[in-house]
Write a protein that holds these residues in place. Sequence first.
Motif, PDB file in Angstrom:
ATOM      1  N   ALA A   1      -7.971  32.110-100.647  1.00  0.00           N
ATOM      2  CA  ALA A   1      -8.461  31.738-101.980  1.00  0.00           C
ATOM      3  C   ALA A   1      -9.807  31.029-101.947  1.00  0.00           C
ATOM      4  CB  ALA A   1      -7.434  30.852-102.684  1.00  0.00           C
ATOM      5  N   THR A   2     -10.249  30.590-100.762  1.00  0.00           N
ATOM      6  CA  THR A   2     -11.548  29.924-100.647  1.00  0.00           C
ATOM      7  C   THR A   2     -12.452  30.729 -99.726  1.00  0.00           C
ATOM      8  OG1 THR A   2     -10.901  28.592 -98.719  1.00  0.00           O
ATOM      9  CG2 THR A   2     -10.396  27.683-100.917  1.00  0.00           C
ATOM     10  N   LEU A   3     -13.745  30.601 -99.928  1.00  0.00           N
ATOM     11  CA  LEU A   3     -14.686  31.366 -99.121  1.00  0.00           C
ATOM     12  C   LEU A   3     -14.602  30.976 -97.650  1.00  0.00           C
ATOM     13  CD1 LEU A   3     -16.949  33.458 -99.054  1.00  0.00           C
ATOM     14  CD2 LEU A   3     -18.584  31.601 -99.489  1.00  0.00           C
ATOM     15  N   GLY A   4     -14.456  29.678 -97.376  1.00  0.00           N
ATOM     16  CA  GLY A   4     -14.376  29.251 -95.986  1.00  0.00           C
ATOM     17  C   GLY A   4     -13.190  29.861 -95.267  1.00  0.00           C
ATOM     18  N   ARG A   5     -12.029  29.842 -95.909  1.00  0.00           N
ATOM     19  CA  ARG A   5     -10.839  30.432 -95.304  1.00  0.00           C
ATOM     20  C   ARG A   5     -11.022  31.935 -95.118  1.00  0.00           C
ATOM     21  NH1 ARG A   5      -6.971  31.021 -91.822  1.00  0.00           N
ATOM     22  NH2 ARG A   5      -5.116  32.083 -92.626  1.00  0.00           N
ATOM     23  N   TYR A   6     -11.561  32.586 -96.118  1.00  0.00           N
ATOM     24  CA  TYR A   6     -11.797  34.034 -96.048  1.00  0.00           C
ATOM     25  C   TYR A   6     -12.691  34.384 -94.857  1.00  0.00           C
ATOM     26  CZ  TYR A   6     -13.969  38.498 -97.230  1.00  0.00           C
ATOM     27  OH  TYR A   6     -14.462  39.775 -97.170  1.00  0.00           O
ATOM     28  N   LEU A   7     -13.773  33.626 -94.666  1.00  0.00           N
ATOM     29  CA  LEU A   7     -14.706  33.941 -93.591  1.00  0.00           C
ATOM     30  C   LEU A   7     -14.097  33.676 -92.222  1.00  0.00           C
ATOM     31  CD1 LEU A   7     -18.042  32.617 -95.125  1.00  0.00           C
ATOM     32  CD2 LEU A   7     -17.206  34.977 -95.031  1.00  0.00           C
ATOM     33  N   ARG A   8     -13.260  32.655 -92.112  1.00  0.00           N
ATOM     34  CA  ARG A   8     -12.570  32.422 -90.836  1.00  0.00           C
ATOM     35  C   ARG A   8     -11.638  33.583 -90.510  1.00  0.00           C
ATOM     36  NH1 ARG A   8     -12.478  27.165 -92.946  1.00  0.00           N
ATOM     37  NH2 ARG A   8     -10.328  27.358 -93.682  1.00  0.00           N
ATOM     38  N   VAL A   9     -10.945  34.093 -91.525  1.00  0.00           N
ATOM     39  CA  VAL A   9     -10.065  35.245 -91.306  1.00  0.00           C
ATOM     40  C   VAL A   9     -10.874  36.450 -90.850  1.00  0.00           C
ATOM     41  CG1 VAL A   9      -8.589  36.935 -92.477  1.00  0.00           C
ATOM     42  CG2 VAL A   9      -8.233  34.483 -92.866  1.00  0.00           C
ATOM     43  N   LYS A  10     -12.013  36.700 -91.482  1.00  0.00           N
ATOM     44  CA  LYS A  10     -12.813  37.875 -91.132  1.00  0.00           C
ATOM     45  C   LYS A  10     -13.388  37.767 -89.721  1.00  0.00           C
ATOM     46  CE  LYS A  10     -12.024  40.131 -94.792  1.00  0.00           C
ATOM     47  NZ  LYS A  10     -11.183  41.335 -94.717  1.00  0.00           N
ATOM     48  N   ALA A  11     -13.818  36.574 -89.336  1.00  0.00           N
ATOM     49  CA  ALA A  11     -14.308  36.404 -87.968  1.00  0.00           C
ATOM     50  C   ALA A  11     -13.189  36.686 -86.970  1.00  0.00           C
ATOM     51  CB  ALA A  11     -14.863  34.989 -87.783  1.00  0.00           C
ATOM     52  N   GLY A  12     -11.992  36.214 -87.274  1.00  0.00           N
ATOM     53  CA  GLY A  12     -10.849  36.485 -86.400  1.00  0.00           C
ATOM     54  C   GLY A  12     -10.518  37.963 -86.340  1.00  0.00           C
ATOM     55  N   ARG A  13     -10.632  38.656 -87.468  1.00  0.00           N
ATOM     56  CA  ARG A  13     -10.347  40.096 -87.476  1.00  0.00           C
ATOM     57  C   ARG A  13     -11.287  40.834 -86.516  1.00  0.00           C
ATOM     58  NH1 ARG A  13      -6.236  38.846 -89.503  1.00  0.00           N
ATOM     59  NH2 ARG A  13      -5.505  39.256 -91.620  1.00  0.00           N
ATOM     60  N   ALA A  14     -12.558  40.500 -86.552  1.00  0.00           N
ATOM     61  CA  ALA A  14     -13.516  41.179 -85.678  1.00  0.00           C
ATOM     62  C   ALA A  14     -13.255  40.838 -84.217  1.00  0.00           C
ATOM     63  CB  ALA A  14     -14.942  40.790 -86.069  1.00  0.00           C
ATOM     64  N   TYR A  15     -12.924  39.584 -83.947  1.00  0.00           N
ATOM     65  CA  TYR A  15     -12.660  39.149 -82.574  1.00  0.00           C
ATOM     66  C   TYR A  15     -11.491  39.930 -81.974  1.00  0.00           C
ATOM     67  CZ  TYR A  15     -11.479  35.958 -78.730  1.00  0.00           C
ATOM     68  OH  TYR A  15     -11.193  35.424 -77.497  1.00  0.00           O
ATOM     69  N   TRP A  16     -10.383  40.001 -82.710  1.00  0.00           N
ATOM     70  CA  TRP A  16      -9.183  40.665 -82.185  1.00  0.00           C
ATOM     71  C   TRP A  16      -9.279  42.187 -82.272  1.00  0.00           C
ATOM     72  CZ3 TRP A  16      -5.509  38.451 -79.293  1.00  0.00           C
ATOM     73  CH2 TRP A  16      -5.459  37.055 -79.277  1.00  0.00           C
ATOM     74  N   ARG A  17     -10.132  42.710 -83.160  1.00  0.00           N
ATOM     75  CA  ARG A  17     -10.291  44.166 -83.214  1.00  0.00           C
ATOM     76  C   ARG A  17     -10.883  44.687 -81.908  1.00  0.00           C
ATOM     77  NH1 ARG A  17     -10.461  47.911 -87.359  1.00  0.00           N
ATOM     78  NH2 ARG A  17      -8.850  46.531 -88.196  1.00  0.00           N
ATOM     79  N   LEU A  18     -11.797  43.924 -81.316  1.00  0.00           N
ATOM     80  CA  LEU A  18     -12.338  44.346 -80.021  1.00  0.00           C
ATOM     81  C   LEU A  18     -11.235  44.458 -78.979  1.00  0.00           C
ATOM     82  CD1 LEU A  18     -15.721  42.436 -79.586  1.00  0.00           C
ATOM     83  CD2 LEU A  18     -15.346  44.817 -80.198  1.00  0.00           C
ATOM     84  N   ARG A  19     -10.295  43.536 -79.019  1.00  0.00           N
ATOM     85  CA  ARG A  19      -9.193  43.593 -78.063  1.00  0.00           C
ATOM     86  C   ARG A  19      -8.308  44.806 -78.339  1.00  0.00           C
ATOM     87  NH1 ARG A  19      -6.056  38.329 -75.844  1.00  0.00           N
ATOM     88  NH2 ARG A  19      -4.802  39.380 -74.261  1.00  0.00           N
ATOM     89  N   ALA A  20      -8.089  45.102 -79.623  1.00  0.00           N
ATOM     90  CA  ALA A  20      -7.277  46.264 -79.971  1.00  0.00           C
ATOM     91  C   ALA A  20      -7.936  47.560 -79.511  1.00  0.00           C
ATOM     92  CB  ALA A  20      -7.038  46.307 -81.478  1.00  0.00           C
ATOM     93  N   CYS A  21      -9.258  47.549 -79.421  1.00  0.00           N
ATOM     94  CA  CYS A  21     -10.000  48.754 -79.025  1.00  0.00           C
ATOM     95  C   CYS A  21     -10.227  48.843 -77.514  1.00  0.00           C
ATOM     96  CB  CYS A  21     -11.353  48.796 -79.736  1.00  0.00           C
ATOM     97  SG  CYS A  21     -11.261  49.058 -81.515  1.00  0.00           S
ATOM     98  N   ARG A  22      -9.672  47.889 -76.772  1.00  0.00           N
ATOM     99  CA  ARG A  22      -9.910  47.867 -75.331  1.00  0.00           C
ATOM    100  C   ARG A  22      -9.564  49.191 -74.673  1.00  0.00           C
ATOM    101  NH1 ARG A  22      -6.714  44.080 -74.470  1.00  0.00           N
ATOM    102  NH2 ARG A  22      -4.947  45.448 -74.093  1.00  0.00           N
TER     103      ARG A  22
END
Length: 336
Positions: A207-228
């Motif tokens: 519901a807040t921009l800060g929380r949203y951006l933390r989630v998106k940074a985490g998505r990109a971080y773990w997506r690289l691992r999923a693509c290993r």
Amino acid sequence: MAPLDVAVVVPAYNAAATLPETLAALARQTYDAGRVEVVVVDDGSSDGTAAVAARFGITVVRQENRGPAAARNAGVAASAGHVVVFTDADCVPEPDFLAALVAPLLADPGVAGAQGAYRTTQTSLTARFAQCEFEDRYAYASRFPCLDLVATYAAAFRRDVFEAAGGFDAAFTKADNEDTELSYRLCRLGRRLVFAPEARVAHRHPATLGRYLRVKAGRAYWRLRACRNHPEKLVRDGYTPPVIRFQTALGAVCLGGVALWPVLGGAVAAGAAAGIMLSSLPFARFAARRDSAVGLLAPGFVLARSLAFAAGALAGAARRFAPGSACDASGGGKRP
């Protein structure tokens, strides 16, 4: 064709506040109740999650905190349905959720899994932007006859297919991209995954921009691992519109420009930011047809999202290629 027996697995960590709505909604399903088993896996909670679940008279599995991937595997092991369905402890399924999600598996024996959809009733602009994002992703994914991502907020798999694939990779200790990695493995095995848009769950988006951006940074971080083990997915998949990859690349350039400030950095950063915002205009029009305020603010949201994606991806790449990185040690499949 007779209905299939269904096991609904809900991983829960400190979810005492939200879990009652989830379980009450599952009890109101139109699907034949005699064919539905609900299993909650308490993933080492420190609140009353297990006690809340037990009040609903369902199966409760308790384990030390190991993350949702391991919790879902444990829930499947404790259940007996022909189809395993996953949703989250902060989701509220609509009454026809199970019927709509299982319908593709009933209709076609060749369908191995199905993906449902999010909706939200939140009023914050950030949450409304997130909902428009999901709807844009759904529109993109619907172009493909076979999905390559079945997300676990609303997912169904045939049990035999899930078990043959080895379940979720428990090396994913966060609630982030473990479903992506499993979906990629299933696609590589030739399994067909489909979209079931009528299988909806209400969700509380950030519901807040800060929380949203933390989630998106985490998505990109773990997506690289999923693509290993699936590097081709870094270039193209059936869930991420190509423009988002372009915007993420520009986000990395923008961050680089900021790092080089003031030596040429300002011009580089400004140019990359302008490119991101211009490329966001088609999505802004898409969003405006659904929510005029979100459409108006979409370029700014997309710019912030692109920077978050880029930061997460750069952090993931740095860890991935660091000497002695533990990220190189894990593989796919079920872990103890």
